[in-house]
Motif scaffolding. Sequence first.
Motif, PDB file in Angstrom:
ATOM      1  N   UNK A  80     -51.165 -42.609 -71.896  1.00 48.35           N
ATOM      2  CA  UNK A  80     -52.208 -42.454 -72.898  1.00 48.35           C
ATOM      3  C   UNK A  80     -51.788 -43.133 -74.207  1.00 48.35           C
ATOM      4  N   UNK A  81     -51.636 -42.345 -75.269  1.00 45.12           N
ATOM      5  CA  UNK A  81     -51.266 -42.925 -76.565  1.00 45.12           C
ATOM      6  C   UNK A  81     -49.757 -43.038 -76.756  1.00 45.12           C
ATOM      7  N   UNK A  82     -48.991 -42.540 -75.806  1.00 42.17           N
ATOM      8  CA  UNK A  82     -47.532 -42.548 -75.945  1.00 42.17           C
ATOM      9  C   UNK A  82     -46.953 -43.737 -75.192  1.00 42.17           C
ATOM     10  N   UNK A  83     -46.085 -44.469 -75.879  1.00 41.30           N
ATOM     11  CA  UNK A  83     -45.414 -45.616 -75.264  1.00 41.30           C
ATOM     12  C   UNK A  83     -43.963 -45.616 -75.715  1.00 41.30           C
ATOM     13  N   UNK A  84     -43.066 -45.569 -74.740  1.00 40.03           N
ATOM     14  CA  UNK A  84     -41.641 -45.611 -75.024  1.00 40.03           C
ATOM     15  C   UNK A  84     -41.107 -46.961 -74.572  1.00 40.03           C
ATOM     16  N   UNK A  85     -40.543 -47.696 -75.519  1.00 43.46           N
ATOM     17  CA  UNK A  85     -40.065 -49.037 -75.240  1.00 43.46           C
ATOM     18  C   UNK A  85     -38.548 -49.097 -75.362  1.00 43.46           C
ATOM     19  N   UNK A  86     -37.961 -49.947 -74.551  1.00 34.24           N
ATOM     20  CA  UNK A  86     -36.533 -50.234 -74.624  1.00 34.24           C
ATOM     21  C   UNK A  86     -36.364 -51.707 -74.956  1.00 34.24           C
ATOM     22  N   UNK A  87     -35.254 -52.025 -75.612  1.00 39.89           N
ATOM     23  CA  UNK A  87     -35.022 -53.415 -75.952  1.00 39.89           C
ATOM     24  C   UNK A  87     -33.718 -53.581 -76.693  1.00 39.89           C
ATOM     25  N   UNK A  88     -33.571 -54.700 -77.355  1.00 32.22           N
ATOM     26  CA  UNK A  88     -32.364 -54.960 -78.125  1.00 32.22           C
ATOM     27  C   UNK A  88     -32.749 -55.671 -79.416  1.00 32.22           C
ATOM     28  N   UNK A  89     -31.962 -55.392 -80.439  1.00 29.92           N
ATOM     29  CA  UNK A  89     -32.184 -55.948 -81.774  1.00 29.92           C
ATOM     30  C   UNK A  89     -30.911 -56.672 -82.205  1.00 29.92           C
TER      31      UNK A  89
END
Length: 741
Positions: free
Chosen positions: A79-88
């Motif tokens: 729905x409105x929740x989105x959990x993202x993974x990544x690198x900075x």
Amino acid sequence: MEQTYQYAWIIPFLPLPVPMLIGLGLLLFPTATKSLRRMWAFQSILLLSIVMIFSMNLSIQQINSSSVYQYVWSWIINNDFSLEFGYLIDPLTSIMSILITTVGILVLIYSDNYMSHDDGYLRFFAYMSFFSTSMLGLVTSSNLIQIYIFWELVGICSYLLIGFWFTRPVAAKACQKAFVTNRVGDFGLLLGILGFYWITGSFEFRDLFQIFNNLISNNEVNFVFVTLCAVLLFAGAIAKSAQFPLHVWLPDAMEGPTPISALIHAATMVAAGIFLVARLMPLFIVIPHIMNFISLIGIITVFLGATLALAQKDIKRGLAYSTMSQLGYMMLALGMGSYRSALFHLITHAYSKALLFLGSGSVIHSMETLVGYCPKKSQNMVLMGGLTKHIPITKNSFLLGTLSLCGIPPLACFWSKDEILNDSWLYSPSFAIIAWSTAGLTAFYMFRIYLLTFEGHLNVHFQNYSGKRNTPLYSISLWGKEGSKISNKNFRLGTLLKMKKNGRPSFFSNKVYKMDENVRNLIQPFLSIPNFGNTKTSLYPYESDNTMLFPILILILFTLFVGFLGIPFNQDVDILTKWLTPSINLLHKNLNNSIDWYEFCNDAVFSVSIASFGIFIAFFLYKPVYSSFQNLDLINSFVKMGPKRNFSDKIKNAIYDWSYNRGYIDAFYGTFLTVGMRKLAEFTHFFDRRIIDGIPNGVGLMSFFVAEVIKSVGGGRISSYLFFYFSYVSIFLLIYYFLNF
């Protein structure tokens, strides 16, 4: 260039195959895996070296282009929740990656020899590689949830490494203490993360900073709630970076192997808290009062760590409290908004402290040839002294690290610490006075450690552990009475041969007794391993092997030259400022790094004078002219002077007791928290059993007894029942009548 950034995701995962393959090899082919154990050390060093080269390449590109790169992918969408993974990849990430990899590689090379005698050699390198993976994953994380995951992995690795020798009760307690103390801060960190997600609806740093700044500028947030969430976030950094009041785990962490101490205290675990505050600086800087709170915790930690290091006898614990104090300087700088100064000191301190810890490991290694494997003896500075002629390379390297930490130019920590001290005057004069006085204390206790360890005469055969002259000697293993016969069938490698009372030398005697031949035949070298061909035996401490000295020599170069990163020579902006430009712009700060060399020299003369005064006091109290008396802690002697003491002696006693007993903070926690929690648990248990469960149980028992009484009253006659019935009715009617009359 962008193609290089796209492969930056391999940075945290490249060291991971080593612990996985070691675990799989021990499970499937244990004999072959153990016989080829040096191969796993080589693979650990090789993979971490690849990460170091990759990190340096990214850093060079950032310095040239002032770029920041972030890549994320969705992991959970609902729905409105989105959990993202990544690198900075930004300047902060590249600085931390270089620190972790360079120090980590040197520690791994050092550990190959230092841990070669240990049965847990493979387990050690598996833990170390997993620890490197966790730290690299932490510094490359692009959001708060990802940071929290790697944050906990770092905590697990530190638990395993501190308690590496878990069969020793003191090591088992130390790792438990570190784990529990950090869980207090980590729980606050989790609550703070959830609080800011509730406010902004995002875990990603960029979105979080932008949304939160807009809410602050429009005055659409509750400042009390926001401040509480910020304090909870900061609690995680307090625990991980050993800031007051969650610093109590740090000195006990010295129960792990010395290479672990070097890695944890230089560039990894304790630096994680500084990294977190630096990463969240755009968040903290717009919240009223939170920056003042950070600087307050920092200045308390600066002074507390320095005072607790004054009277420590364990060389590693003295360095541990030094780390605590220097981390306080970094936290103070962040609280003052001196972002560049904090990271500059993080860099310089990392290499200097790694040099000191690896040097202390070389000292401990050499002392173990005399007293056997016994941490209380081989790490006790009271039993050292006179090591200069036996381990000159270690001595010179330790001296350079000591001078650097004291702030003596042109060594690394001089440049960074001076920046923090000068900025403190602009922020708060009271904070500045404490910070500058602590710089003098730092010089005092660091040279105290150096003088007790290296100068004078070798003291292990003169003095006992407790410092009392009228008690049997605590550790005499190599010298016996001339002509005496020592018989000990139960002698084991590394244990001490206790001398009979009538055979011990006088404390004041300069005579060195000949070693008995029976003792000579029983002595084996500390690193004597079957089938490894090491048969080195010595009556005196000897220098470590080349594989241990090589990392020390490399760290000497860093200690000498890394401070020049922050000095502008022929350009307006130095390399470090140019490197940090994207992060500084994110803070909306205009950093003018042009140096007024006349003003800088005046400040430098003042800071060096304070450090020199601390060194002078250390020489006065612990100067080598005391010969065999030099290791009798002069401050400790005041405690044993007798009942008649003047006011100044009482002050010295109080200072010594405060420092040696860790400021009574551990005792306070033990009395009011541990004992208090047990009393509360006992009271809760009593209340639950006697009150909560007691009420229904009491009603049941009462019903049982009433039923028994009624049962005995009944006789089976209807006339008797009618009599009691009319009697009760008459009594109630009479009562009702009189009450309404």
